[in-house]
Design a protein around this motif. Sequence first.
Motif, PDB file in Angstrom:
ATOM      1  N   TYR A  46       0.833  -1.205   0.000  1.00  0.00           N
ATOM      2  CA  TYR A  46       0.000   0.000   0.000  1.00  0.00           C
ATOM      3  C   TYR A  46       0.869   1.257   0.000  1.00  0.00           C
ATOM      4  O   TYR A  46       0.565   2.245  -0.680  1.00  0.00           O
ATOM      5  CB  TYR A  46      -0.924   0.011   1.208  1.00  0.00           C
ATOM      6  CG  TYR A  46      -2.160  -0.834   1.024  1.00  0.00           C
ATOM      7  CD1 TYR A  46      -3.100  -0.524   0.043  1.00  0.00           C
ATOM      8  CD2 TYR A  46      -2.399  -1.936   1.833  1.00  0.00           C
ATOM      9  CE1 TYR A  46      -4.241  -1.291  -0.132  1.00  0.00           C
ATOM     10  CE2 TYR A  46      -3.533  -2.714   1.669  1.00  0.00           C
ATOM     11  CZ  TYR A  46      -4.449  -2.391   0.678  1.00  0.00           C
ATOM     12  OH  TYR A  46      -5.576  -3.157   0.504  1.00  0.00           O
TER      13      TYR A  46
ATOM     14  N   TYR B 171       2.204   1.685  -3.443  1.00  0.00           N
ATOM     15  CA  TYR B 171       1.150   2.201  -4.318  1.00  0.00           C
ATOM     16  C   TYR B 171       0.939   3.690  -4.077  1.00  0.00           C
ATOM     17  O   TYR B 171       0.805   4.479  -5.015  1.00  0.00           O
ATOM     18  CB  TYR B 171      -0.148   1.431  -4.068  1.00  0.00           C
ATOM     19  CG  TYR B 171      -1.361   2.045  -4.732  1.00  0.00           C
ATOM     20  CD1 TYR B 171      -1.596   1.859  -6.092  1.00  0.00           C
ATOM     21  CD2 TYR B 171      -2.266   2.817  -3.999  1.00  0.00           C
ATOM     22  CE1 TYR B 171      -2.708   2.417  -6.704  1.00  0.00           C
ATOM     23  CE2 TYR B 171      -3.372   3.381  -4.611  1.00  0.00           C
ATOM     24  CZ  TYR B 171      -3.590   3.181  -5.959  1.00  0.00           C
ATOM     25  OH  TYR B 171      -4.683   3.742  -6.562  1.00  0.00           O
TER      26      TYR B 171
ATOM     27  N   ILE C  63      -2.165   8.218   2.727  1.00  0.00           N
ATOM     28  CA  ILE C  63      -2.118   6.783   2.996  1.00  0.00           C
ATOM     29  C   ILE C  63      -2.271   6.630   4.503  1.00  0.00           C
ATOM     30  O   ILE C  63      -1.586   7.302   5.273  1.00  0.00           O
ATOM     31  CB  ILE C  63      -0.792   6.152   2.541  1.00  0.00           C
ATOM     32  CG1 ILE C  63      -0.589   6.344   1.049  1.00  0.00           C
ATOM     33  CG2 ILE C  63      -0.740   4.676   2.915  1.00  0.00           C
ATOM     34  CD1 ILE C  63      -1.532   5.534   0.197  1.00  0.00           C
TER      35      ILE C  63
ATOM     36  N   ALA D  34      -5.417   4.928   0.045  1.00  0.00           N
ATOM     37  CA  ALA D  34      -5.186   3.550   0.486  1.00  0.00           C
ATOM     38  C   ALA D  34      -5.124   3.526   2.006  1.00  0.00           C
ATOM     39  O   ALA D  34      -4.659   4.481   2.634  1.00  0.00           O
ATOM     40  CB  ALA D  34      -3.885   2.990  -0.093  1.00  0.00           C
TER      41      ALA D  34
ATOM     42  N   HIS E  10      -4.601   0.565   5.473  1.00  0.00           N
ATOM     43  CA  HIS E  10      -4.328  -0.813   5.883  1.00  0.00           C
ATOM     44  C   HIS E  10      -4.173  -0.864   7.392  1.00  0.00           C
ATOM     45  O   HIS E  10      -3.603   0.049   8.002  1.00  0.00           O
ATOM     46  CB  HIS E  10      -3.048  -1.342   5.213  1.00  0.00           C
ATOM     47  CG  HIS E  10      -2.668  -2.726   5.649  1.00  0.00           C
ATOM     48  ND1 HIS E  10      -3.431  -3.834   5.351  1.00  0.00           N
ATOM     49  CD2 HIS E  10      -1.613  -3.191   6.380  1.00  0.00           C
ATOM     50  CE1 HIS E  10      -2.862  -4.912   5.864  1.00  0.00           C
ATOM     51  NE2 HIS E  10      -1.760  -4.540   6.495  1.00  0.00           N
TER      52      HIS E  10
END
Length: 343
Positions: free
Chosen positions: A34, A37, A46, A186, A188
């Motif tokens: 991630y 990216y 992010i 993104a 996570h």
Amino acid sequence: MYQDHYGLTDRPFQLTPDPRFWFESATHRKAMAYLGYGLAQGEGFIVITGDIGAGKTTLVAHLMETVDPQRLTAVRLVSTQADADQLVALVAQAFGVGGGAHDKAALIDRIERHLVNEARSGRRTLLIVDEAQTLSLGALEELRMLSNFQTGNQPLLQIFLLGQPEFRELLQQSDRLEQLRQRVIATHHLDPMTANEVEPYMLHRLARVGWAGNPDFEPAAYDAFFSHSGGVPRKLNQIAGRVLLAAAVEDRTVIDAALVDSVASEMDGDANRPRAAAENEPRLRSASVTPLRAEPAYDARLNAIEARQDELESSLRRVLGLLIDWVESDAPLRSDRSRHNAA
């Protein structure tokens, strides 16, 4: 220290994040994907979250090791409970453009000019904000405003936010953060390691410090490590370090599950003692019985015991002194007797 006992070059399970010990578990591999990216996109936010000790700071340290400083300027900011104005000052200071200025508008202007200069030099700018759960809503909104800086159609600033699970919940639920949510490209959440990742994780860290198989670990020991740590890297490091210390004290060459269980139980007891003392303190304060130390009779007995202890220690020192004198005076006699018998 156990590393000397086992011939290790360093502590393999230190708690301080160190990119040398980076271990790519499944969840950390996904997080790095991630992050990669996000860097490729070059804009927006992010978001990486995880429980305490999940490895967020180690992830950042590893990322900082992999970036090319000629192409990307990465600045890390460990946030405090900052409001919007304080956040701007912290960002300016992190970029090295604070310069003693206190006016928010002036600081924002300096930040923008710094970002433009970096872009003209061919470098993108990445701001990594750790402990994001401590930021106020106003500070988060200020970060969103800073992320709007661009020259032409090129974004000037990309931001990574790292925080504990409550930050993830705040980001998902707060109506005031809707615009920021739209800029997140993104996200996570770092999960604990699985049971089958504990052994390779530990062996990886041991190998980084010259481990040659001593001490060895029984297979059941790894199960015990996972059971007591839940797969959380920091907890695992804490237990593993204490286990190695206990093994060195006992001069063990093999670590089994029983030793891991024993050390973990001891650590749980150490952690619970302060809590038990705090729980008992109100009861002690509210007790109607006068503490024993306040009784004159108790003080007299205590003084008598201490005096008797001093007397016994003095007598013991005198006896030890006599024994040493006797041994030293007898040594020449034994030496002469030995030479006479030899003759």
